[in-house]
Design a protein around this motif. Structure first.
Motif, PDB file in Angstrom:
ATOM      1  N   MET A   1      28.871  22.707  51.702  1.00 21.11           N
ATOM      2  CA  MET A   1      28.404  21.459  52.317  1.00 21.11           C
ATOM      3  C   MET A   1      27.793  20.526  51.272  1.00 21.11           C
TER       4      MET A   1
ATOM      5  N   LYS B   1      30.542  18.895  49.153  1.00 19.14           N
ATOM      6  CA  LYS B   1      31.312  17.881  49.876  1.00 19.14           C
ATOM      7  C   LYS B   1      30.480  16.659  50.253  1.00 19.14           C
ATOM      8  N   ASN B   2      29.164  16.771  50.109  1.00 21.09           N
ATOM      9  CA  ASN B   2      28.288  15.674  50.525  1.00 21.09           C
ATOM     10  C   ASN B   2      28.377  14.506  49.538  1.00 21.09           C
TER      11      ASN B   2
ATOM     12  N   ARG C   1      19.757  24.670  52.386  1.00 23.27           N
ATOM     13  CA  ARG C   1      20.664  23.782  51.652  1.00 23.27           C
ATOM     14  C   ARG C   1      19.992  23.264  50.372  1.00 23.27           C
TER      15      ARG C   1
END
Length: 313
Positions: free
Chosen positions: A76, A79-80, A285
Motif C-alpha cells: 500500500m 502504491k501510494n 503502515r
C-alpha cells in the motif's frame, strides 16, 4: 601431535578484569537493548499488522484485535502517490543539500585555512550550525518574500519575486538553502581538521616541480581529503534522507499552514511517516514506510562506499 592450541585458562586477575569491564559496559548494553534494538524489533513486528494507535492496545497484541496483514502495508505504501512523491522529494532534497553543503564547507575551509584570524572565521561560519531551525524558518521566510533585497536581486537572473515558502516551485529549494546555511559550518570544521593533517612538505615539493595552486588542490589536497568527503557525504545523506523538521516547519508555519506544504511540495518520507502514524493513527503502515526508508538509506550508503572505494574516517 595435535595442531590445535589448548585454550589457556584465565587467571583469577584476568577474570576479575573481564568482570569489571562487563560491569562498566552494562549500562550502555542495557540502553542499547531497550532503547535501540527492542524498539526496532517491535516496529518491524508492527509493520506487518493493522495496528491502529487509537483502536488497539499494543500491550496486548495477541487479544485478536490486532491482525497480521503480511506485506500489505508495504504494498500500500509503494502504491501510494503521496509516498512516491515524498520519496522523490526526499531524494531531491538530499542530493541538493548534501552536495552543496559539502562543496560550501570545503570552500569555507580553504578560505579559513589560508586566512589570517582563523579562529574568527571558524566561529563566524559555525554560528548558523547552532541556530535553531524555527529561527531559520522565520528568517528565511522573511528574506524570500516579494520585494525583499534577496528576491529583487534574484529577479535580475529571471527568478520571479514571489514568496518562496508558499510557491510549490520554490519550497524545496528554500529548504535546501536553509540546510546548506545551517550545515556548511560543520562541514568546514571537518575539512579544516583534514587540511591541518596534510604536511606542508608535500606542497613545497609540488611547488618545486612547478605545480600551480590549482594542480596542487586537484592532485594533493582533494585526494587527501577523500576520507573526510566520504564521512560528510555518508553521514550527510543519512541525515538528509530523514529530514523532517525543516519540511514540517516550512509547511505549517505562518498564517496559512498546510500539511505537506503548498500542493504537497514539502512532503518528505519522515514527514509522511509522522503524518500517517500520528495524524491518521496507522502505526502499522507508518512502521512499514520507516523500513522502506531504511532500505533506501542502506542503498545510498552502499553506493557511496563503492564510489569512495572503502574510505574510512
Amino acid at each position: 601431535m595435535s595442531l590445535k592450541k589448548k585454550k589457556r585458562k584465565l587467571t583469577k586477575l584476568e577474570r576479575s578484569d573481564y568482570a569489571i569491564g562487563y560491569i562498566f559496559m552494562a549500562p550502555s548494553i542495557i540502553y542499547l537493548i531497550f532503547w535501540t534494538i527492542l524498539p526496532i524489533l517491535v516496529a518491524f513486528f508492527v509493520s506487518f499488522t493493522n495496528y491502529d494507535m487509537l483502536r488497539h492496545d499494543i500491550l496486548h497484541p495477541f487479544n485478536g484485535k490486532i491482525k497480521f496483514v503480511g506485506i500489505d502495508n508495504y504494498i500500500m505504501a509503494l502504491k501510494n502517490p503521496i509516498f512516491q512523491k515524498a520519496v522523490y522529494q526526499t531524494m531531491y532534497y538530499s542530493l541538493g543539500a548534501v552536495i552543496l553543503t559539502t562543496f560550501v564547507g570545503l570552500t569555507l575551509a580553504l578560505i579559513a585555512h589560508n586566512a589570517k584570524g582563523k579562529n574568527l572565521f571558524r566561529i563566524a561560519y559555525y554560528i548558523p550550525t547552532v541556530t535553531a531551525i524555527a529561527a531559520l524558518v522565520i528568517i528565511f521566510d522573511g528574506m524570500f518574500r516579494p520585494a525583499t533585497p534577496v528576491t529583487e536581486f534574484l529577479s535580475y537572473f529571471g527568478i520571479p519575486s514571489v514568496q518562496w515558502r508558499e510557491d510549490p516551485r520554490f519550497t524545496m529549494p528554500l529548504a535546501i538553502i536553509m540546510s546548506v546555511w545551517s550545515g556548511a559550518g560543520y562541514s568546514m570544521l571537518i575539512y579544516l581538521a583534514g587540511l591541518q593533517e596534510i604536511s606542508n612538505d608535500v606542497y613545497e615539493a609540488a611547488s618545486l616541480d612547478g605545480a600551480s595552486r590549482i594542480k596542487q588542490f586537484l592532485h594533493i589536497t582533494f585526494p587527501l581529503l577523500n576520507n573526510k568527503t566520504f564521512f560528510l557525504m555518508a553521514t550527510g545523506f543519512i541525515g538528509a534522507l530523514q529530514v523532517y523538521d525543516i519540511a514540517q516547519m516550512l509547511s505549517e508555519y505562518g498564517d496559512a499552514p498546510s500539511t505537506g506544504g503548498s500542493n504537497g511540495s514539502l512532503w518528505t518520507v519522515v514527514y509522511y511517516v509522522y503524518y500517517v502514524g500520528w495524524t491518521q493513527s496507522k502505526m502499522g503502515r507508518a512502521a512499514a514506510i520507516s523500513f522502506l526508508l531504511l532500505i533506501i538509506i542502506m542503498a545510498f550508503t552502499f553506493i557511496q562506499r563503492k564510489i569512495f572505494k572503502d574510505q574510512t574516517y
